[in-house]
Structure formats: structure tokens, C-alpha cells
Design an enzyme around this catalytic site. Structure first.
Site, PDB file in Angstrom:
ATOM      1  N   TRP A 110       0.797  -1.318  -0.056  1.00 49.79           N
ATOM      2  CA  TRP A 110       0.184  -0.107   0.075  1.00 49.79           C
ATOM      3  C   TRP A 110       0.903   1.318  -0.010  1.00 49.79           C
ATOM      4  O   TRP A 110       0.257   2.514  -0.338  1.00 49.79           O
ATOM      5  CB  TRP A 110      -0.869   0.046   1.221  1.00 49.79           C
ATOM      6  CG  TRP A 110      -0.290  -0.131   2.667  1.00 49.79           C
ATOM      7  CD1 TRP A 110      -0.012  -1.613   3.214  1.00 49.79           C
ATOM      8  CD2 TRP A 110       0.824   0.789   3.249  1.00 49.79           C
ATOM      9  NE1 TRP A 110       0.918  -1.547   4.182  1.00 49.79           N
ATOM     10  CE2 TRP A 110       1.370   0.018   4.362  1.00 49.79           C
ATOM     11  CE3 TRP A 110       0.974   2.110   3.020  1.00 49.79           C
ATOM     12  CZ2 TRP A 110       2.332   0.449   5.355  1.00 49.79           C
ATOM     13  CZ3 TRP A 110       1.848   2.738   4.019  1.00 49.79           C
ATOM     14  CH2 TRP A 110       2.476   1.951   5.107  1.00 49.79           C
ATOM     15  N   ASN A 111       2.208   1.288   0.204  1.00 50.15           N
ATOM     16  CA  ASN A 111       2.727   2.428   0.530  1.00 50.15           C
ATOM     17  C   ASN A 111       3.236   3.458  -0.773  1.00 50.15           C
ATOM     18  O   ASN A 111       3.211   4.340  -0.773  1.00 50.15           O
ATOM     19  CB  ASN A 111       4.202   2.375   1.412  1.00 50.15           C
ATOM     20  CG  ASN A 111       5.053   1.389   0.694  1.00 50.15           C
ATOM     21  OD1 ASN A 111       4.858   0.592  -0.168  1.00 50.15           O
ATOM     22  ND2 ASN A 111       6.310   1.595   0.963  1.00 50.15           N
ATOM     23  N   GLU A 159      11.087  -7.610  -3.408  1.00 49.02           N
ATOM     24  CA  GLU A 159      11.407  -6.317  -3.052  1.00 49.02           C
ATOM     25  C   GLU A 159      10.884  -6.245  -1.667  1.00 49.02           C
ATOM     26  O   GLU A 159       9.671  -6.074  -1.323  1.00 49.02           O
ATOM     27  CB  GLU A 159      10.976  -5.241  -4.092  1.00 49.02           C
ATOM     28  CG  GLU A 159      11.457  -5.162  -5.148  1.00 49.02           C
ATOM     29  CD  GLU A 159      12.763  -4.962  -5.787  1.00 49.02           C
ATOM     30  OE1 GLU A 159      13.635  -4.493  -4.660  1.00 49.02           O
ATOM     31  OE2 GLU A 159      13.393  -5.247  -6.516  1.00 49.02           O
ATOM     32  N   CYS A 163      10.597   2.154   1.677  1.00 41.98           N
ATOM     33  CA  CYS A 163      11.427   1.038   2.148  1.00 41.98           C
ATOM     34  C   CYS A 163      12.804   1.728   2.148  1.00 41.98           C
ATOM     35  O   CYS A 163      13.817   0.972   2.767  1.00 41.98           O
ATOM     36  CB  CYS A 163      11.401  -0.239   1.378  1.00 41.98           C
ATOM     37  SG  CYS A 163      11.352   0.763  -0.512  1.00 41.98           S
ATOM     38  N   GLU A 171      14.308  -4.317 -10.198  1.00 46.35           N
ATOM     39  CA  GLU A 171      13.277  -3.699 -10.797  1.00 46.35           C
ATOM     40  C   GLU A 171      13.565  -2.359 -11.634  1.00 46.35           C
ATOM     41  O   GLU A 171      14.323  -1.677 -10.885  1.00 46.35           O
ATOM     42  CB  GLU A 171      11.943  -3.506 -10.091  1.00 46.35           C
ATOM     43  CG  GLU A 171      11.206  -4.705  -9.490  1.00 46.35           C
ATOM     44  CD  GLU A 171       9.981  -4.656  -8.791  1.00 46.35           C
ATOM     45  OE1 GLU A 171       9.040  -5.488  -8.942  1.00 46.35           O
ATOM     46  OE2 GLU A 171       9.791  -3.697  -8.069  1.00 46.35           O
TER      47      GLU A 171
HETATM   48  P1  NAP Z   1       3.238  -6.782   3.544  1.00 50.09           P
HETATM   49  O1  NAP Z   1       2.145  -6.989   4.794  1.00 50.09           O
HETATM   50  O2  NAP Z   1       4.205  -7.741   3.468  1.00 50.09           O
HETATM   51  O3  NAP Z   1       2.096  -6.646   2.304  1.00 50.09           O
HETATM   52  C1  NAP Z   1       2.374  -6.717   1.094  1.00 50.09           C
HETATM   53  C2  NAP Z   1       1.309  -7.425   0.166  1.00 50.09           C
HETATM   54  O4  NAP Z   1       1.508  -8.731   0.428  1.00 50.09           O
HETATM   55  C3  NAP Z   1      -0.027  -7.056   0.222  1.00 50.09           C
HETATM   56  O5  NAP Z   1      -0.498  -6.688  -0.967  1.00 50.09           O
HETATM   57  C4  NAP Z   1      -0.629  -7.995   1.240  1.00 50.09           C
HETATM   58  O6  NAP Z   1      -1.935  -7.907   1.327  1.00 50.09           O
HETATM   59  C5  NAP Z   1       0.120  -9.163   0.908  1.00 50.09           C
HETATM   60  N1  NAP Z   1       0.098 -10.350   1.671  1.00 50.09           N
HETATM   61  C6  NAP Z   1       0.019 -10.351   2.914  1.00 50.09           C
HETATM   62  N2  NAP Z   1       0.256 -11.317   3.763  1.00 50.09           N
HETATM   63  C7  NAP Z   1       0.178 -12.522   2.255  1.00 50.09           C
HETATM   64  C8  NAP Z   1       0.334 -13.786   2.440  1.00 50.09           C
HETATM   65  N3  NAP Z   1       0.208 -14.569   3.695  1.00 50.09           N
HETATM   66  N4  NAP Z   1       0.162 -14.221   1.056  1.00 50.09           N
HETATM   67  C9  NAP Z   1       0.225 -13.488   0.141  1.00 50.09           C
HETATM   68  N5  NAP Z   1       0.107 -12.232   0.124  1.00 50.09           N
HETATM   69  C10 NAP Z   1       0.230 -11.613   1.483  1.00 50.09           C
HETATM   70  O7  NAP Z   1       3.962  -5.363   3.598  1.00 50.09           O
HETATM   71  P2  NAP Z   1       2.940  -4.154   3.701  1.00 50.09           P
HETATM   72  O8  NAP Z   1       3.064  -3.704   5.055  1.00 50.09           O
HETATM   73  O9  NAP Z   1       2.006  -3.837   2.787  1.00 50.09           O
HETATM   74  O10 NAP Z   1       4.533  -2.944   2.930  1.00 50.09           O
HETATM   75  C11 NAP Z   1       5.210  -2.478   3.759  1.00 50.09           C
HETATM   76  C12 NAP Z   1       6.625  -3.416   3.273  1.00 50.09           C
HETATM   77  O11 NAP Z   1       7.037  -3.189   2.144  1.00 50.09           O
HETATM   78  C13 NAP Z   1       7.763  -2.647   4.428  1.00 50.09           C
HETATM   79  O12 NAP Z   1       8.545  -3.680   4.773  1.00 50.09           O
HETATM   80  C14 NAP Z   1       8.498  -2.009   2.975  1.00 50.09           C
HETATM   81  O13 NAP Z   1       9.830  -1.806   3.385  1.00 50.09           O
HETATM   82  C15 NAP Z   1       8.073  -3.049   2.005  1.00 50.09           C
HETATM   83  N6  NAP Z   1       8.480  -2.216   0.809  1.00 50.09           N
HETATM   84  C16 NAP Z   1       9.532  -2.488  -0.084  1.00 50.09           C
HETATM   85  C17 NAP Z   1       9.857  -2.105  -1.332  1.00 50.09           C
HETATM   86  C18 NAP Z   1      11.077  -2.438  -2.036  1.00 50.09           C
HETATM   87  O14 NAP Z   1      11.110  -2.164  -3.219  1.00 50.09           O
HETATM   88  N7  NAP Z   1      11.794  -3.047  -1.576  1.00 50.09           N
HETATM   89  C19 NAP Z   1       8.849  -1.220  -1.532  1.00 50.09           C
HETATM   90  C20 NAP Z   1       7.784  -0.567  -0.961  1.00 50.09           C
HETATM   91  C21 NAP Z   1       7.534  -1.437   0.320  1.00 50.09           C
HETATM   92  P3  NAP Z   1      -3.011  -7.365   2.259  1.00 50.09           P
HETATM   93  O15 NAP Z   1      -2.682  -5.882   1.896  1.00 50.09           O
HETATM   94  O16 NAP Z   1      -3.925  -7.785   1.929  1.00 50.09           O
HETATM   95  O17 NAP Z   1      -2.482  -7.480   3.598  1.00 50.09           O
END
Ligand code: NAP
Length: 482
Positions: free
Chosen positions: A151-152, A251, A285, A463
């Protein structure tokens, strides 16, 4: 969008979930319900897999020029709809409008970049040891792609995945974050209105992430997982992708060090830190999680940082002058509270902020004051755990070896920042930092044209850049007897 939400896209048709279930989508600043999204489940995923597999037969045989034309038209449409996309982004996710506009532009950059990269997919010829043999390679799309996004950065993380998938000739199923499905709908409309054939991109909105994720990963038809999100979930998904041996690019989280060497200008460095740390209310991130400042500049750096942070205005992202929006949910605020109270208990000084705040006229409860912590030590939670919020944690250091060791002492390896006016220091330190991206006197080492990604627990693959499309291509070797 009414209660009877139809946000699932299968074979070019928007429809409700098979179960008929929906879920509300709220503005985190005002707590207002913006609409409803279809709550898809494993059955909807099966429909999406059939659609994507069928479409792959024809889409994978289109020319690079046809695929490039679709992406170019989608980019043009994004520019035409730029302001409405940015406003929806601010409402649904909370980031200030200026930042939302920047993100929409960045999202568009991936469409434009991969429209060009489609035309540069090429193989090679290889000399053979046999006089009667020739070798050549073909680059072919990997097949059906499962894309799961956070979502971020709710629009750019989608185009960063779907643009190269489409350019390569893959078909895809997107599972966007449950907090930001409405913008995902508008993003997919860009592709459809640009003439992308039915079934090439499908989407299952859902708040049953585990069920949807499992259905995608268990399917042998799905040949690739591309995921952006937390390290914990990313690692789990990579394991679930193993039995069917899918290609994976993930990522994940970060814990960026931001190092200010003694020859740097402390004011300039502090201005940079204030900008990048509080971008997207710290929910990035690549956000600096540990700021190391040489002891000789420590006080001067903190003085400028504190002044800058005091001037940041908290509020709803469409309000004039607001640069700090709400956090995404209460869990995020609880994490800020825990990290600050732990740091306080262990001796950190709170120079500014340090508390949840209420904003007049807004019902949202997830505003947290931009905060500066000084004298942070390695024992504090904030030195280890990704903060993902508006807290700058500052620590003094005395020598180069010590700060490099501390900077690398993390499971993460996404972004790092170095401030110095000395070229040798810049190169020497950059080479020793175990991170995928390093900003040298630069707070934004990102672009659609540059490879984005991390090492260690921050991810696998890249990416953007020319590497970005490789993640969606297999190499086929052809040996020809002549
Ligand atoms: P998240 O909880 O891991 O969720 C990311 C995505 O995964 C969402 O669509 C989420 O769905 C889904 N998801 C959650 N549990 C799952 C499961 N068991 N099976 C399949 N999909 C699942 O992360 P977030 O809180 O949304 O994002 C923040 C994190 O992303 C931070 O750690 C940030 O550093 C990282 N990030 C990394 C980058 C990069 O390029 N490295 C860029 C942006 C963000 P729901 O929304 O339905 O829970």
C-alpha cells in the site's frame, strides 16, 4: 464505488467476487469510507489463472512493437489522468498531494521505460566448437505472473511490475494491498483503455491475502512471483513458490543507514535527512532508519534537523502546506509508540515529537508527530527493526571502520546514504556497504531507468533499469546443425 463493488478483473470484465463479499476502503486521514472493494478468494484466483493462461497463448506471440504501443498509450492516459490519480492516491493512502503527484509521475515512467525496453529484448549468437553447428539464444516470456503489491507506493509498485511483464509478453494476475484497491482499479483501467487485450492483466482484490497468495503460488500454471512488501511475508512466499519452482523476484524491507562524514556540510546533510526520512511519512523501504553523524558535526547536524522537523506540518494530504500525512493504520502507530518508549527507556533524547497527535477537524486517529531521537544506541529496538514511520534516529560515531561495521550490522541491505565531499571516502565506503543502492550526497537514488533492489533480507532481483525486464524472460538456447 458502491457496496456492490466490482473490482475483480477477469478476462477484461470487471465483476464482483464469486462469494459476493466486499470490504470497505477508508481514508486514513478522515476515517471516511471511500468505497468498497470485492473480497476475492481462491475461486476468483482460479478464474484469473484460466484467463491469464488463455491470454498468454496469443499475447506471448505479439510483436514487441504492438506491446510497446499499448504501454505508450497507457502512459499517455496516465498523464491525462494525472491529477485525479494523485488525488485518489492521497485519499486512499494518505500521502501529501505533492508526493502523490510525484509518485504518479514515477509510476508513468515505468510505462514509458518498458515500452522502449520491449523493443530491446534480444538474444545472442554463440560460436560452436563444431564446424557444422550454430548456437543462438531466444528470450521468451516466462508465462503467467503473480504480482503482489503493498500500500505504501500503491501505483508505482504496480506499474514497476506490470509494465515489464506486459513488455516481455507475459500475462499477469495482480493482488494489490487491501488498503489501496481503488487506485489499483484506476491503474488497470489505464492498460485496458490503452487497448490491452482481455485477460493479459487480471486482478483479484481481497483482504484474504493468505488464501489468495496460496492459490496463486500452488498453481503450476503461474510461472513467476513478483512481490513487494515485508521481509517476513516475502520469505514465506518464496518458500511457497519453491514446490512449483517459480521464478521469484521480491523487493522487501529495509533499514537504511545514513552516514555523515566529518568533511560533509552538516546543514546540507541534515536538510537531506529531513527530506528523505519524512517522505511518505517515513513509510518507505528506502527511508533512513539509522542516521550516523561524525561526532565533530553532531550538534550542528541535530540543530538543523530539529529546526526542519519542527516546521513539518501534519494533516490531510490535500491541505495546503501539509507534508506529514497519517500512518496507514493503528498498528503502525503502536509500532512508533513502542520504538520511542523503548528508546527513551534506554537513554535516547527526544528532541521533537515523540507522540501521537490529533488534527483539528479530522477523525483519523493515526497521525504521529514527526520525531527526532538523539543518542540512539544499537541496543534500541529502532536500531534493529524497520520503523516505517516519521522517526529520525541519530547516533554519533568516531571513525570510518566503526561506522561501516555498524551500518552493515543488519539483516537488511536495500538503500544506504553517504554524505562526504571527499571522492575517495565516497568510493571506498560505497564499495564496503552491503546494500543494493547507495546515494552519495543524494537522497533519491531511484529512477525507472535504474535498477532498484536489495541484498540479504531486502530481496532478490532488480526492478527498473535494463535488468528489470530480465525477471520476466527465460533464455532458450537453440543449437542448429547445418
Ligand atoms: P506486507 O504486509 O508484506 O504486504 C504486502 C502485500 O502482500 C500486500 O498485498 C498484502 O496483502 C500481501 N500479503 C500479506 N500477507 C500475505 C500472504 N500470507 N500471502 C500472500 N500475500 C500476502 O507489507 P506492507 O505492510 O503492505 O508493506 C510494507 C513493507 O513493504 C515494508 O517492509 C517495506 O519496506 C516494503 N516495501 C519494499 C519495497 C521495495 O521495493 N523493496 C517497496 C515498498 C515497500 P494485504 O494488503 O491484504 O495484507
Amino acid at each position: 464505488m458502491g457496496i456492490e463493488a466490482s473490482t475483480i478483473l477477469i478476462d477484461g470484465v470487471w465483476r464482483p467476487s464469486r462469494s459476493g463479499a466486499t470490504f470497505p476502503v477508508t481514508d486514513p486521514a478522515s476515517a471516511e469510507v471511500l468505497g468498497h472493494a470485492s473480497d476475492g478468494d481462491a475461486q476468483d484466483v482460479q478464474d484469473a489463472i484460466v484467463s491469464a493462461s488463455t491470454a498468454f497463448e496469443t499475447w506471448s506471440r505479439t510483436t514487441a512493437y504492438e506491446r510497446a504501443a499499448v504501454l505508450t498509450r497507457a502512459h499517455r492516459l496516465l498523464l491525462e489522468r494525472h491529477e485525479e490519480l494523485a488525488r485518489l492516491l492521497t485519499r486512499e493512502q494518505g500521502k501529501p498531494l505533492r508526493a502523490a503527484r510525484t509518485e504518479v509521475t514515477y509510476a508513468g515512467d515505468f510505462l514509458a521505460w518498458f515500452a522502449e525496453e520491449a523493443k530491446r529484448i534480444s538474444g545472442v549468437t554463440i560460436p560452436s566448437a563444431r564446424a557444422d553447428q550454430r548456437f543462438l539464444t531466444m528470450r521468451q516470456p516466462v508465462g503467467v505472473v503473480a504480482a503482489i503489491t503493498p500500500w505504501n507506493y500503491p501505483i508505482s509498485m504496480i506499474t514497476r511490475k506490470l509494465a515489464p511483464a506486459v513488455a516481455a509478453g507475459c500475462t499477469a494476475i495482480l493482488k494489490p494491498a487491501a488498503q489501496t484497491p481503488l487506485l489499483a482499479v484506476e491503474t488497470l483501467k489505464l492498460f485496458l483503455d490503452a487497448g490491452l487485450p482481455a485477460g493479459v492483466i487480471n486482478m483479484v482484490t481481497s483482504r484474504r491475502a493468505a488464501e489468495v497468495g496460496d492459490a496463486l503460488l500452488e498453481s503450476p500454471e503461474v510461472r513467476k512471483l513478483t512481490f513487494t512488501g515485508s521481509t517476513a511475508i516475502g520469505k514465506m512466499l518464496v518458500q511457497k513458490a519453491a514446490p512449483t519452482l517459480k521464478r521469484v523476484s521480491v523487493e522487501l524491507g529495509g533499514h537504511a543507514p545514513f552516514i555523515v562524514f566529518p568533511d560533509a556540510d552538516p546543514e546540507h546533510a541534515a536538510k537531506g535527512a529531513a527530506l528523505v526520512k519524512f517522505l511518505n511519512t517515513g513509510q518507505a523501504c528506502i527511508s533512513p532508519n539509522r542516521i550516523y553523524v561524525h561526532r565533530s558535526l553532531y550538534d550542528a547536524f541535530l540543530e538543523t534537523l530539529e529546526k526542519r522537523v519542527r516546521a513539518l506540518k501534519v494533516g490531510q494530504g490535500e491541505q495546503e502546506g501539509v507534508s506529514i500525512g497519517p500512518l496507514i493504520d493503528d498498528r503502525a502507530v503502536a509500532k512508533m509508540e513502542e520504538q520511542v518508549s523503548d528508546a527513551r527507556d534506554k537513554g535516547a533524547r527526544v528532541l521533537v515529537g515523540g507522540d501521537r497527535v490529533a488534527v483539528d477537524g479530522l477523525a483519523g486517529t493515526t497521525f504521529y508527530a514527526p520525531t527526532v531521537l538523539a543518542d540512539v544506541t544499537p541496543e534500541m529496538l529502532i536500531s534493529v527493526e524497520e520503523t516505517f514511520g516519521p522517526i529520525a534516529a541519530v547516533t554519533p560515531f568516531d571513525d570510518e571502520d566503526e561506522v561501516i561495521r555498524r551500518a552493515n550490522d543488519t539483516e537488511y541491505g536495500l538503500a544506504a546514504y553517504v554524505y562526504t565531499r571527499d571522492l575517495s571516502t565516497a568510493i571506498r565506503v560505497t564499495e564496503r556497504l552491503k546494500f543494493g543502492m547507495v546515494g552519495v550526497n543524494d537522497i533519491n537514488p531511484t529512477s525507472a531507468a535504474a535498477p532498484f533492489g536489495g541484498v540479504k533480507s531486502s530481496g532478490l532481483g532488480r526492478e527498473g533499469g535494463y535488468e528489470g525486464i530480465d525477471e520476466y524472460l527465460d533464455t532458450k538456447l537453440v543449437g542448429i546443425a547445418i
